[in-house]
Design an enzyme around this catalytic site. Structure first.
Site, short mmCIF file in Angstrom:
data_model
loop_
_atom_site.label_atom_id
_atom_site.label_comp_id
_atom_site.label_asym_id
_atom_site.label_seq_id
_atom_site.Cartn_x
_atom_site.Cartn_y
_atom_site.Cartn_z
N GLU A 106 -3.65 2.23 4.46
CA GLU A 106 -2.83 1.30 3.68
C GLU A 106 -3.65 0.10 3.25
OE1 GLU A 106 -0.25 0.76 2.09
OE2 GLU A 106 1.57 1.39 3.07
N ASP A 107 -3.22 -0.54 2.17
CA ASP A 107 -3.87 -1.78 1.75
C ASP A 107 -3.43 -2.95 2.61
OD1 ASP A 107 -1.29 -1.80 0.70
OD2 ASP A 107 -1.90 -2.32 -1.33
N ASP A 110 2.99 -5.24 5.44
CA ASP A 110 3.78 -6.40 5.06
C ASP A 110 5.07 -6.39 5.89
OD1 ASP A 110 4.39 -8.68 3.57
OD2 ASP A 110 5.06 -7.56 1.82
N PHE A 159 0.54 -14.72 -1.65
CA PHE A 159 0.43 -13.58 -2.56
C PHE A 159 -1.05 -13.23 -2.65
CE2 PHE A 159 3.10 -11.28 -5.64
CZ PHE A 159 2.14 -10.40 -6.09
N ARG A 172 -6.77 -5.65 -9.29
CA ARG A 172 -7.14 -4.59 -8.35
C ARG A 172 -8.66 -4.41 -8.24
NH1 ARG A 172 -2.83 -1.46 -6.53
NH2 ARG A 172 -1.09 -1.21 -7.98
#
Length: 186
Positions: A106-107, A110, A159, A172
Site C-alpha cells: 500500500e502507499d 489512513d 495532505f 504522483r
C-alpha cells in the site's frame, strides 16, 4: 529536493522525505521482508494496490531477495471517513491465493477501513498468511484498529503527495514526498 521544479513551490507546505531517504528506507524494508519470509516454503505473492503504491511497489520488490510472484488489485472506497464507507474491488487478482503468503503493498495506511477489508478478503480466500507493507502510516486518521507489518514512515495528518500519492491525479511522479498547503486542495 533537486527536482523540486517538478512541483509548484507555492503548493508545498513541507518536504517530508527526499529521494535518498526514501530509497534507503525502501531498501531496509526489502531486507526486513526477505528475512521474514526466507525460511517459509509457501509461495510469496506480492500484491500492489493500484494506483498509489506503484512506485513503492516497483522499488520494493527489487530489494526482496526471494522468489516472488506479483499481482495487482484496484479498490474503490465510497463514503467519507466519518461514514461507514463501502469497499469495491474494481480489479481483482488473477492468481489463486490458497495456501500462499500474501504481502499487500500500500502507499499509505489512513483510516484503515480498506486495509481491514483486504485482510479479511484474503483470509477468506484461504491465504496462508497476509501481511502489509506500506510506505506511509497516518495513525491520527485511523478509524479501525489496524497496523502495517513493514512500514516506511509515519506521517502527520496532512495532505501528502509524491512518490505515487496524488491530488487529483497530479504529483504522483515526484521522487520525494511532500505535504500540500491547505489552500491547494480545499
Amino acid at each position: 529536493m533537486e527536482r523540486l521544479d517538478c512541483v509548484v513551490k507555492s503548493d508545498m507546505k513541507e518536504l517530508l522525505f527526499d529521494e535518498k531517504t526514501i530509497k534507503n528506507r525502501v531498501e531496509e524494508l526489502g531486507t526486513e521482508i526477505t528475512k521474514y519470509y526466507e525460511n517459509d516454503e509457501a509461495e510469496l505473492v506480492v500484491v500492489g494496490i493500484l494506483r498509489g503504491s506503484t512506485l513503492f511497489f516497483a522499488d520494493l520488490i527489487r530489494f526482496v531477495n526471494l522468489p516472488i510472484s506479483i499481482d495487482f488489485m484496484a479498490i474503490s472506497s465510497y463514503g467519507n471517513s466519518s461514514q461507514s464507507g463501502i469497499v469495491k474491488i474494481v480489479k481483482d487478482l488473477e492468481a489463486d491465493v490458497t495456501g500462499k503468503n500474501i504481502l499487500i503493498v500500500e502507499d499509505i495506511i489512513d483510516t484503515g477501513k480498506t486495509l481491514k477489508y483486504l485482510l479479511h478478503y484474503f483470509q477468506e480466500r484461504g491465504a496462508k498468511t497476509v501481511k502489509v507493507a506500506s510506505m506511509l502510516d497516518k495513525p491520527e486518521r485511523r478509524l479501525v484498529e489496524i497496523s502495517g507489518d513493514f512500514v516506511g514512515f509515519e506521517v502527520p495528518n496532512d495532505f501528502i503527495v509524491g512518490y505515487g500519492l496524488d491530488y487529483n491525479q497530479s504529483y504522483r511522479n515526484l521522487p520525494y514526498i511532500i505535504s500540500l498547503k491547505e489552500e491547494v486542495y480545499k
